[in-house]
Design an enzyme around this catalytic site. Structure first.
Site: not given
Lengths: 385, 375
Positions: A246, A368
């Protein structure tokens, strides 16, 4: 193949899209993708075959495997033009951009011949079985088990957060093949058909009310002995290699999508008559500035090319996901009390979906908190806790 | 220009970093300043964007940005910024070719130190009514009046380039030697000692006709373009400062032990440092994007790209400087450690050349059309 001029190529993509994303496919414009995966799934599967007939699947694959072997710059250009034309969220991207490169690098010739054509022709759809209830950020804590018995792999366990499982034919899975092993050791990477008695798919209803993710239960599910990529025990290595493919080629396409959402927000602000409000104007300007920054960041990533992962690549996921979340919040503030109600018209409904779905953006593909750990440890050389 | 830096730019960066590291002067007295400036002039930095025809190196804004980034990293106290980032773009944008050829060679050599007076805070969004100095034609020459309350490097500058409001309307650009009769200047006590300021009062200052440097009508548009370049180069300086704040903080927290382990190993500390890096890299990307869109001083400036760099760099620097103080703990609050110097410089940089909010408003105007039009 002779060098293709990027400008010509872009025009070719734009022209093809203009001629094909019409008629009954018109409703797909700007639809689908994360946050909108439940939009017209059947029609989007058909669209994949239209894409395939145009030769737009496998742009970066080697020609030996039926690809077009286009350079990165043209693949990026394709994604950008596709998104600019309002091309729908891809149903086949997991197979095309994750599994196929893995099979091309690490699969057997038999696996390549068996699986690549279905992906390239937009007929076979894949989903990814990595996360488990007890293995989220700590992915190596996988507990699903697999074993070889009577010439077949047997699979027992549960995967979760599996996008598009209900629209897929196959799943690739990492499971524990060495009994008693822990962490990254003793895992194997299997290719498993979903249509069988040992597999049950249960949609997870998410906060938007839609169901884009699933739980996938394996209760003595089976797959053929040769449906393993790499050797038994190499599963972690294969799984990580897959994630490495990716390469963010669709990043600019994603940004084009964001840009469309920002334009919807600007229009909504005008329509709501809040485009006079100085504080909202500043926040909208800030959102625009943030998006231009993401674009500049992506161009830095591409400019660095193959020469390693730079700091700009390390911060990118954290940056875009938090930007997108703020965009959703801003959109709701623009709507005011009207945002309390489930909008039935398309642009406002879309923005409301952004508000809710973007809460997932900062959780999937590395939360996060995991992202900040990676930035601190890999980017700044700070010690592991 | 691409988003990656060229080998030449890297070489320039290495030279600048090496030279400035040995001559940091942000906390010292004034005595070393002139020696540092002569060193900088000797390296040719003041000549960076000055065209070769005017005795300069004729390089682009990307090269100027490299120098300012390094000088921001070391908090160098020198008139480099007032020259390269402020005076030179103004002259190149607004002065006639004759004026450029007369003035720029001495500036490029660093023989003269110059500054700019063009309205409070040197905002690119200023109009003629916002300028502090008025100019009227008096027969063969000009008479300038008014008070410029805060002039950057105003204590040491040999001359100021003054954008004044003309009696007949519009703006004019004037060359004003500091020792002109009727000019009085008073040094001001700035919190940021590395950015000295002075108040200039002009009381019936008489200038010759040649002191007017612009071709009439060019300053109104040229001033905002020039000050946008200044804002862009300030962003470069701030990127350097923010990067330094992270380096200092990571080094300090790795060294500092509490509870028997380096402070840098605590996740709360790591996450704050990572947030600093996210903001810095955003600013770096924004700066690269703006430099790619604005390679030189000619032609239209991509104002919205400058806005992106300006807003992101100012925000990143202020954030990183404040976090540097917090993560240094008690010593971060002391005079002896550097975070306080960055904190003051960051505060300064949020107020000049158009505040970040003013730039946001400019972007909003572009997105929506100017607000007044709706009212």
């Amino acid at each position: 193949m002779s060098e293709i001029d990027e400008k010509t190529f872009r025009a070719e993509v734009a022209d093809w899209m203009a001629r094909h994303l019409v008629g009954r496919f018109e409703v797909l414009r700007h639809r689908g993708g994360p946050g909108d995966e439940t939009a017209h799934p059947e029609l989007r599967r058909e669209w994949e075959q239209v894409m395939a007939s145009g030769g737009w699947i496998g742009l970066g694959w080697p020609r030996a495997h039926g690809g077009r072997e286009l350079p990165v710059s043209l693949q990026v250009a394709f994604h950008e033009e596709y998104a600019r034309a309002g091309g729908p969220g891809r149903m086949g991207h997991i197979g095309e951009t994750l599994l196929a490169p893995t099979l091309i690098d690490l699969g057997t010739p038999a696996q390549q011949q068996r699986f690549l054509p279905g992906i390239r022709e937009g007929r076979t759809f894949w989903c990814q079985g990595y996360s488990e209830p007890g293995a989220g950020s700590d992915l190596a804590a996988i507990r699903s088990r697999c074993w070889l018995e009577n010439g077949e792999w047997h699979l027992q366990g549960q995967k979760v957060w599996t996008s598009l499982a209900h629209d897929s034919e196959w799943i690739f899975v990492i499971a524990r093949s060495t009994p008693g092993s822990v962490g990254r050791e003793g895992l194997s990477f299997l290719l498993v058909p979903l249509a069988q008695p040992g597999v049950e798919i249960r949609p997870i209803r998410q906060m938007t009310g839609e169901a884009e993710f699933n739980e996938v239960f394996f209760d003595d599910a089976r797959t053929a002995a040769d449906c393993i990529v790499g050797a038994p025990g190499d599963g972690w290595k294969v799984a990580m290699a897959l994630l490495g493919y990716e390469r963010g080629l669709s990043t600019l396409g994603q940004q084009m999508h964001f840009s469309h959402e920002l334009q919807l927000l600007v229009d909504a602000a005008r329509a709501a008559g809040v485009d006079h409000d100085p504080a909202l104007r500043r926040r909208i300007a800030e959102a625009w500035i943030g998006l231009r920054t993401l674009r500049a960041n992506a161009l830095r990533i591409f400019a660095r090319g193959e020469s390693g992962v730079g700091p700009e690549a390390l911060v990118y996921k954290y940056a875009w996901s938090n930007w997108h979340r703020s965009l959703g919040e801003l959109a709701m503030d623009v709507m005011g009390t009207a945002g309390d109600l489930q909008a039935d018209n398309d642009p406002l409904r879309r923005l409301q979906q952004v508000f809710f779905f973007s809460r997932a953006d900062t959780i999937y593909a590395g939360t996060n908190e995991i992202q900040l750990n990676l930035i601190a440890e890999r980017g700044l050389g700070m010690p592991r806790g | 220009m691409s988003a990656v830096i060229t080998e030449e730019q890297q070489a320039l960066r290495d030279t600048a970093a090496a030279y400035l590291a040995g001559h940091a002067n942000a906390r010292d007295g004034r005595d070393g300043d002139m020696a540092l400036w002569q060193g900088i002039a000797g390296l040719g930095w003041p000549a960076v964007i000055v065209p070769e025809a005017c005795g300069g190196l004729g390089l682009g804004l990307a090269e100027a940005a490299v120098l300012l980034e390094e000088s921001g990293r070391q908090l160098t106290r020198s008139p480099l910024f007032s020259g390269v980032a402020l005076s030179h773009p103004l002259l190149l944008r607004c002065a006639t070719e004759v004026a450029c050829q007369r003035l720029l060679p001495a500036l490029a050599e660093g023989r003269l130190i110059s500054t700019v007076i063009a309205g409070p805070g040197l905002s690119p969004f200023v109009d003629a009514a916002g300028l502090e100095i008025r100019a009227r034609c008096d027969g063969a020459g000009w008479v300038l009046d008014g008070t410029a309350a805060q002039v950057l490097d105003g204590d040491t500058a040999d001359l100021a380039f003054v954008v004044a409001r003309l009696e007949e309307g519009g703006m004019g650009l004037f060359e004003l030697p500091a020792d002109s009769q009727g000019v009085s200047r008073r040094p001001l006590p700035a919190w940021d000692l590395s950015r000295p300021q002075a108040c200039w009062t002009l009381d019936g200052v008489r200038l010759a006709a040649e002191a007017r440097l612009d071709a009439p009508g060019t300053v109104d548009a040229g001033l905002s373009a020039a000050l946008a370049v200044t804002a862009l180069l300030l962003a470069a300086e701030q990127v350097g400062g923010a990067a330094r704040c992270i380096e200092l903080t990571v080094a300090y927290t790795r060294e500092r032990q509490q509870f028997g382990r380096p402070v840098a190993s605590f996740q709360a500390v790591k996450h704050r440092c990572a947030e600093m890096m996210v903001k810095l890299e955003g600013a770096r990307s924004a700066l690269a994007g703006a430099l790619a869109a604005c390679p030189g001083l000619e032609g239209a400036l991509a104002l919205e790209e400058v806005a992106v760099a300006r807003v992101q760099a100012a925000g990143a620097y202020r954030f990183c400087a404040a976090e540097a103080i917090q993560l240094h703990g008690g010593v971060g609050f002391t005079w002896e450690y550097d975070p306080q110097l960055h904190f003051k410089r960051a505060q300064w940089g949020g107020q000049w050349f158009g505040t970040p909010d003013a730039w946001r408003d400019a972007v909003a105007d572009a997105l929506f059309g100017r607000r007044e039009e709706h009212e």
